[in-house]
Design an enzyme around this catalytic site. Structure first.
Site, mmCIF file in Angstrom:
data_model
loop_
_atom_site.group_PDB
_atom_site.id
_atom_site.type_symbol
_atom_site.label_atom_id
_atom_site.label_comp_id
_atom_site.label_asym_id
_atom_site.label_seq_id
_atom_site.Cartn_x
_atom_site.Cartn_y
_atom_site.Cartn_z
ATOM 1 N N LEU A 528 0.812 -1.212 0.000
ATOM 2 C CA LEU A 528 0.000 0.000 0.000
ATOM 3 C C LEU A 528 0.845 1.261 0.000
ATOM 4 O O LEU A 528 0.416 2.305 -0.478
ATOM 5 C CB LEU A 528 -0.927 0.025 1.224
ATOM 6 C CG LEU A 528 -1.975 -1.090 1.299
ATOM 7 C CD1 LEU A 528 -2.722 -1.016 2.616
ATOM 8 C CD2 LEU A 528 -2.944 -0.984 0.131
ATOM 9 N N GLY A 534 9.240 1.735 7.352
ATOM 10 C CA GLY A 534 8.992 0.466 6.702
ATOM 11 C C GLY A 534 7.835 0.536 5.741
ATOM 12 O O GLY A 534 7.442 1.619 5.290
ATOM 13 N N VAL A 536 3.820 -0.849 4.302
ATOM 14 C CA VAL A 536 2.485 -1.245 4.724
ATOM 15 C C VAL A 536 1.869 -2.100 3.621
ATOM 16 O O VAL A 536 1.917 -1.729 2.440
ATOM 17 C CB VAL A 536 1.581 -0.029 5.014
ATOM 18 C CG1 VAL A 536 0.195 -0.480 5.468
ATOM 19 C CG2 VAL A 536 2.211 0.864 6.074
ATOM 20 N N LYS A 550 1.673 -3.196 8.974
ATOM 21 C CA LYS A 550 2.808 -2.281 8.965
ATOM 22 C C LYS A 550 4.054 -3.076 9.370
ATOM 23 O O LYS A 550 4.198 -3.486 10.512
ATOM 24 C CB LYS A 550 2.551 -1.130 9.945
ATOM 25 C CG LYS A 550 3.679 -0.121 10.061
ATOM 26 C CD LYS A 550 3.298 0.959 11.070
ATOM 27 C CE LYS A 550 4.419 1.949 11.303
ATOM 28 N NZ LYS A 550 4.056 2.966 12.312
ATOM 29 N N ASP A 648 3.708 13.734 15.472
ATOM 30 C CA ASP A 648 4.026 13.524 14.059
ATOM 31 C C ASP A 648 2.745 13.581 13.220
ATOM 32 O O ASP A 648 2.536 12.756 12.325
ATOM 33 C CB ASP A 648 4.732 12.185 13.865
ATOM 34 C CG ASP A 648 5.425 12.087 12.502
ATOM 35 O OD1 ASP A 648 5.690 13.149 11.897
ATOM 36 O OD2 ASP A 648 5.680 10.964 12.040
#
Length: 836
Positions: A528, A534, A536, A550, A648
């Protein structure tokens, strides 16, 4: 021949109409007399032109007689007469019949729907400014002596002054029923809102014969299972009455200009919804079910649902899960059972606070008893399992007692109700013993620490006497007390540091092979997206559930601490605007998080897409996304069990489900604050350039106001469709914030609106959102609003907003496009720009 008669019928209707006084769309008449008819191209308007009565077409092209708000666009229909008997052509009409009723006739002159027969001599039909359509005798000067009224036959909408409930003298019931398809097909749908008058009355929401959720009983101020709907909230006043003659629920507005409605809908976004008309749009103020704990009986008999816990189902003290295996898999529907059988003579009562009371359709109640009298009566009745006050006002009054199982309970952080549950004396004692044990344990740890301190003092003294002598003393001390140090001091230190194993996270652990199979061995076709930590992947479990996995890369900046932090945080959070964590997986160097799958992926994939997909984000959807993010952030900052600072927030961390509902994700950098803590400082600044507030980027200071800054950046990006760090004006000096600031002062802020929105927006609403965005990105944290103020500014009629001050900018020509950052506090340049 058939065509001839069809034209003849139509001709007859036209001829008859010529002899009547026509009601045209431009007239303000609110009354239909016996000498008038209403055709499909005409409307009847209430006195102040608040409501209109007329015909509308459904998606099936059939015609319906209905009432709607006259000056609201899009058309908002609040009542339908012939919802299950539509007229197929446009040649139908409404008239007062010979029996003193009013009747809706089709093109053949046959009745399609009619009101009840009356005995009025001079019946007239009148549309009131309340939205109530009434039939009365014109010779009767009593204003409220109605022979028939639409308020007695509600459809899907409840208006101020309308009542739902039971008239027990006549055996009649008034309730709400959803449309078959919201906004398209007004015929009777599957969802209903009804009041159960048995026991202590309360409202239930049904889908056909299945209960979806319930409100809890009325406690004098609100329904105990819906604490958000308080009396005198948002200009509304609620009324709930019940006696031997019946039970009814209604609401009124405290300001005449306020428009509010309650609807029952087939939407997935809540069966029950309350709206208020503010600033040219309908704003949703509450809905049910709002979370998992609103689902009826989700935790079974004696189970208690806590939306802030993980898992949400818990057992009261003195109870244990009935089906431990299912409980471990987060299925609490079997409920809880007692640890110890009751003994009527020695039983005691457990006091629970802030509760949604159990289901009350088979309880004993007495309105005149005090709580002490209620408790004494329950104590003497061996079948009584719990008791509470009926009314919580003025210290509480009345008595409600449960006989048998307690079902469908929830606990809230505030605004619940006290409940007293019968427990075996042994369970009450064991609870106290556990408390005493913890006290003893705390005292032991304290004494151990004191002994250690005195030991260290002694060691220091011996050291002063001489190194050799002290070494021998230390060696002897350690040797003699090695077991004590290892078994007492070290574990105590570990306990005080709260370093828990992953096994303590109370979260389902997925097998690595299961996730490999679900994602087709992490196939590139299932990928995705990819972020700083990393990739997903989309996956599908064997049982058919779609998931998003994830998978953290081995060289990512998110190590085991960040991983554990995200798991521990998000597993405790339950909100419709936060992404839901389903589980995790750890195998050697592999660390994975398993989330609910978001059909529309990240907001950035649509908002910043240069293709035609961006047109999916019309203004209404963008505003709803902004509002949804704000609600999720308010929950993190104020309404959850913990005060969470995300640190974030950015467009790529906002995910969209199938209904385009936004959900905040990625809590790897989030931090927990104490409820009275306002800010913290870090030496390691983490986050994304362009979204970080100046005080965080420069000095490492973060608080709820640093999240507010990030939210403000997102608001302006959603409005303009531009990225903050990649947008530059012609002079190549300004980022997006600077450009918006300049246009704001020049009075040309609307020119920044994303062209793909088209003409679907309201200028005042867009300007207000830009204004709010600029307030959120002001340089000084103390100038920025809190998220509760932002919600108020977005959803209420605020007469004026404060003028924004200069934003805090992170400006640097030709800066790199790297999304994530992890740096020391002196590596970011934040400058100021004065607007021209």
């Amino acid at each position: 021949m058939r065509i001839f008669f069809t034209h003849l019928n139509y001709f007859i209707i036209l001829v008859i109409s010529c002899f009547f006084f026509f009601i045209t769309p431009s007239t303000s008449l609110d009354t239909l007399t016996g000498t008038q008819i209403l055709t499909t191209n005409q409307t009847l308007l209430s006195k102040n032109q608040t409501f209109a009565l007329g015909f509308f077409r459904g998606s099936n092209t059939n015609y319906y007689l209905g009432i709607w708000y006259n000056n609201i666009n899009p058309q908002t229909i609040v009542w339908v007469a012939n919802r299950d008997n539509p007229i197929e052509t446009s040649t139908g009409y409404l008239k007062i019949g010979d029996n003193g009723n009013f009747v809706l006739l089709n093109s053949s002159g046959n009745p399609a729907w009619s009101s009840n027969q009356t005995h009025a001599k001079n019946p007239v039909l009148q549309l009131l400014d309340t939205g109530n359509l009434v039939l009365k005798d014109s010779s009767d000067k009593t204003n409220n002596n109605y022979l028939w009224q639409s308020f007695d036959y509600p459809t899907d909408t409840m208006l101020p002054g309308m009542k739902i409930g039971w008239n027990l003298d006549t055996g009649t019931e008034k309730y709400l029923t959803s449309w078959k398809v919201t906004g398209e097909d007004p015929s009777s749908g599957d969802y209903t809102l009804k009041i159960d008058y048995h026991g202590l009355p309360e409202t239930f929401f049904w889908r056909n014969q299945t209960i979806i959720c319930r409100s809890g009983p009325w406690n004098g101020e609100r329904f105990s299972g819906h604490p958000a709907m308080k009396d005198n909230t948002d200009g509304l006043k609620f009324n709930f009455t019940y006696d031997d003659h019946g039970v009814s629920y209604s609401f009124s507005v405290t300001r005449p200009s306020l428009l509010s409605r309650i609807i029952v809908t087939s939407d997935t976004d809540g069966v029950f919804q309350r709206y208020m008309w503010i600033q040219g749009r309908w704003n949703k103020f509450c809905y049910l079910p709002a979370d998992q704990c609103d689902e009826y009986g989700v935790c079974g008999p004696y189970g208690v649902c806590d939306k802030n816990a993980s898992p949400v189902c818990t057992c009261m003290e003195g109870f244990r899960p009935k089906n431990q295996e299912a409980w471990n898999l987060r299925d609490g529907s079997d409920g809880c059972v007692r640890n110890t059988d009751l003994n009527c003579l020695t039983d005691k009562f457990l006091h629970l606070e802030n509760m949604k009371l159990p289901e009350t359709n088979s309880v004993f109640m007495n309105k005149s008893m005090t709580l002490d009298e209620c408790g004494s009566l329950c104590k003497r009745n061996c079948s009584c399992t719990a008791y509470a006050n009926i009314d919580i006002r003025n210290g509480g009054s009345g008595c409600v007692m449960w006989i048998g199982q307690l079902f469908d309970m929830s606990v809230y952080s505030t605004d619940g109700q006290d409940l007293y549950v019968r427990l075996a004396a042994a369970d009450i004692g064991s609870t106290n013993s556990n408390k005493n044990h913890r006290v003893v344990q705390a005292i032991s740890i304290t004494l151990t620490a004191l002994v250690l301190v005195f030991g260290l003092v002694a060691i220091c003294y011996l050291w002063k006497k001489g190194k050799q002598r002290s070494r021998a003393a230390i060696s002897g001390f350690v040797h003699r007390n090695h077991d004590w140090l290892m078994n007492e001091v070290v574990p105590s230190r570990r306990y005080l540091g709260d370093e828990r194993n992953m096994d303590d996270l109370e979260l389902p652990m997925f097998d690595f092979d299961t996730l490999m199979m679900a994602t087709n061995n992490f196939s590139i076709d299932n990928k995705l997206g990819e972020g700083g930590f990393g990739s997903v992947y989309r996956g599908r479990l064997i049982e058919g559930q779609e998931i998003a996995v994830k998978r953290l890369s081995e060289d990512s900046g998110q190590g085991i601490e960040e991983f554990k932090n995200e798991v521990k945080l998000i597993v405790k959070l339950q909100h419709r605007n936060l992404v839901r964590l389903l589980g995790c997986c750890i195998k050697k160097n592999e660390k994975m998080l398993v989330y609910e799958y978001m059909e529309n992926r990240g907001l950035d994939s649509i908002l910043f897409d240069k293709s035609e997909s961006r047109v999916l984000l019309d203004w209404e959807r963008r505003f709803n996304i902004i509002y949804g993010i704000a609600r999720g952030l308010l929950y993190l900052h104020q309404d959850s069990r913990f005060r969470i600072i995300h640190r974030d927030l950015k467009i790529s961390n906002i995910l969209l489900d199938s209904e385009m509902i936004p959900k905040i994700s990625d809590f790897g950098m989030a931090r927990i604050f104490d409820k009275d803590q306002t800010q913290a400082k870090t030496l390691r600044v983490v986050g994304t350039y362009g979204y970080m507030s100046p005080e965080y980027a420069m000095d490492g200071n973060f608080s709820v106001k640093s999240d507010v800054f990030s939210f403000g950046v997102m608001v302006l990006e959603i409005i303009t469709g531009k990225k903050n760090r990649e947008f530059y004006s012609d002079n190549d000096e300004l980022n997006l914030l600077g450009n918006v600031w300049r246009h704001w002062h020049e009075g040309t802020a609307l020119t920044l609106l994303d062209p793909s929105i088209g003409n679907s927006y309201t200028e005042a609403e867009v300007v207000r959102c830009i204004h709010i965005g600029l307030l959120c990105v002001q340089e000084h944290a103390e100038d920025r609003p809190t998220m509760s103020s932002v919600i108020l500014m977005l959803s209420s009629e605020t007469p004026s907003l404060p003028n924004p001050k200069t934003p805090g900018f992170s400006i640097k020509k030709n800066h790199p496009k790297t999304e994530s950052s992890s740096s020391s506090v002196n590596q970011v340049t934040v400058t100021m720009l004065d607007a021209r």
